[in-house]
Design a protein around this motif. Structure first.
Motif, PDB file in Angstrom:
ATOM      1  N   LEU A  50      54.126  14.812   7.441  1.00 35.17           N
ATOM      2  CA  LEU A  50      55.555  15.104   7.534  1.00 35.17           C
ATOM      3  C   LEU A  50      55.804  16.374   8.340  1.00 35.17           C
ATOM      4  CD1 LEU A  50      58.533  14.652   6.692  1.00 35.17           C
ATOM      5  CD2 LEU A  50      58.023  15.986   4.626  1.00 35.17           C
TER       6      LEU A  50
ATOM      7  N   THR B 216      54.660  16.185  12.086  1.00 37.75           N
ATOM      8  CA  THR B 216      55.614  15.434  12.905  1.00 37.75           C
ATOM      9  C   THR B 216      56.862  16.259  13.178  1.00 37.75           C
ATOM     10  OG1 THR B 216      54.818  13.363  11.908  1.00 37.75           O
ATOM     11  CG2 THR B 216      56.907  13.279  13.114  1.00 37.75           C
TER      12      THR B 216
ATOM     13  N   TYR C 138      61.429  12.565  12.077  1.00 36.81           N
ATOM     14  CA  TYR C 138      60.501  12.556  10.941  1.00 36.81           C
ATOM     15  C   TYR C 138      61.109  11.987   9.656  1.00 36.81           C
ATOM     16  CZ  TYR C 138      62.999  16.699   9.221  1.00 36.81           C
ATOM     17  OH  TYR C 138      63.961  17.546   8.759  1.00 36.81           O
TER      18      TYR C 138
ATOM     19  N   GLN D  85      61.311  15.885   2.522  1.00 35.18           N
ATOM     20  CA  GLN D  85      62.069  15.695   3.756  1.00 35.18           C
ATOM     21  C   GLN D  85      63.563  16.006   3.612  1.00 35.18           C
ATOM     22  OE1 GLN D  85      61.566  11.650   5.144  1.00 35.18           O
ATOM     23  NE2 GLN D  85      62.950  10.770   3.649  1.00 35.18           N
TER      24      GLN D  85
ATOM     25  N   LYS E  12      59.227   8.911  15.882  1.00 34.35           N
ATOM     26  CA  LYS E  12      59.422   8.409  14.509  1.00 34.35           C
ATOM     27  C   LYS E  12      58.606   7.163  14.209  1.00 34.35           C
ATOM     28  CE  LYS E  12      60.557   8.144  10.455  1.00 34.35           C
ATOM     29  NZ  LYS E  12      59.269   7.491  10.316  1.00 34.35           N
TER      30      LYS E  12
ATOM     31  N   MET F 237      54.419   9.041  14.272  1.00 34.73           N
ATOM     32  CA  MET F 237      54.271   9.345  12.843  1.00 34.73           C
ATOM     33  C   MET F 237      53.303   8.387  12.137  1.00 34.73           C
ATOM     34  SD  MET F 237      57.264  10.314  10.132  1.00 34.73           S
ATOM     35  CE  MET F 237      56.899  11.395   8.745  1.00 34.73           C
TER      36      MET F 237
END
Length: 302
Positions: free
Chosen positions: A72, A75, A100, A135, A228, A232
């Motif tokens: 996480l 990225t 992300y 996040q 994304k 990722m």
């Protein structure tokens, strides 16, 4: 061919949701009702029945926790570098966040549950909980810092503490860890309710997709898509290939982190000074392109 059929069905339901919104069938009130059904009923039921018979020690390992946080934040850091020269802070902040911030609840977990076995689904539920707790505050910090808006991290954390999806995860892991059981009839009923999570969530996502052609920035959107739904999951693959995790954990993490940008990033962008039209476009494009990338991921890990 089964995976192709399932993902094509996913695309059809997405487009049906978008079509129903365009024709006015899914107006704001009905869309809100569907969202509430998915968020407060179907998704919590799916998570609970996936975890209530498993202990937290069997699902959450240091390798899983560390690997998720590394992917996480790595990225997010790469996104910061890639998007640092965007022409406005409103667009730059959205581009970073949407590179992300994954759609774990409305697409990731229901898709995993419909595609893989119970062991993978249980791990995916834990992935949802861990990554969501990281996040959401990160997104609030990035948007508020770059756009000079006031935001309360404490308020967002309190909101996460009342999140029905996370509460269902906590309840399921608690019951599983203490070795308690629930009546089979209740488990069967919850399983039936949880099976509604994917179609209802997809209708909601489809109804939220909008494109404003004049606002299209091809280069910026292409970079968001590449980070994304390409970088990722590749990074997740590389990280979890080197860690001591089982196949269920590897599958769940790669697929969940390969999901498109979450619809909620549009809401955060609207509230915290981001470029709303750009945010809406990126949700739309990453969701559509992810139909192809998710097929590749599921085929490779399945």
């Amino acid at each position: 061919m089964e995976v192709v059929g399932r993902l094509l069905a996913l695309l059809v339901v997405l487009l049906v949701g978008a079509g129903l919104r365009t024709t006015g069938v899914l107006d704001a009130r009905r869309t809100s009702f569907l969202n509430d059904t998915a968020y407060y009923v179907a998704l919590p039921a799916l998570i609970f029945v996936s975890t209530y018979d498993r202990s937290i020690s069997a699902l959450l390992s240091p390798a899983l926790l560390g690997g998720l946080l590394f992917v996480l934040f790595a990225t997010a850091g790469i996104a910061w570098l890639v998007h640092r020269h965007r022409d406005s802070s409103a667009r730059r902040s959205v581009a970073i966040v949407q590179s992300y911030h994954s759609n774990l609840g409305y697409l990731g977990l229901p898709l995993v549950a419909a595609t893989f076995n119970d062991s993978v689904t249980a791990i995916a539920s834990v992935v949802l909980g861990v990554v969501s707790l990281a996040q959401v505050p990160l997104t609030v910090v990035v948007l508020s810092m770059l756009n000079g808006t006031d935001a309360s991290i404490e308020r967002e954390l309190r909101g996460l503490g009342r999140n029905p999806v996370l509460l269902a995860l906590l309840a399921g892991l608690t019951i599983g860890s203490v070795g308690a059981s629930i009546p089979s009839l209740a488990a069967t009923g919850l399983d039936a309710v949880g099976s509604l999570a994917l179609p209802v969530a997809l209708l909601c996502v489809g109804a939220s997709l909008e494109v404003d052609a004049p606002s299209i920035d091809v280069g910026a959107t292409a970079a968001v898509v590449a980070l994304k739904i390409c970088l990722m999951p590749v990074l997740a693959w590389a990280v979890f290939s080197t860690l001591a995790v089982d196949s269920a954990t590897f599958t769940a993490t790669v697929v969940m982190l390969g999901t498109p940008t979450a619809v909620s990033t549009f809401v955060f962008a609207s509230e915290l000074g981001g470029d709303r039209k750009f945010a809406s476009l990126n949700v739309f494009v990453t969701t559509l392109v992810s139909i192809a990338t998710m097929f590749v991921l599921i085929s490779l890990v399945g």
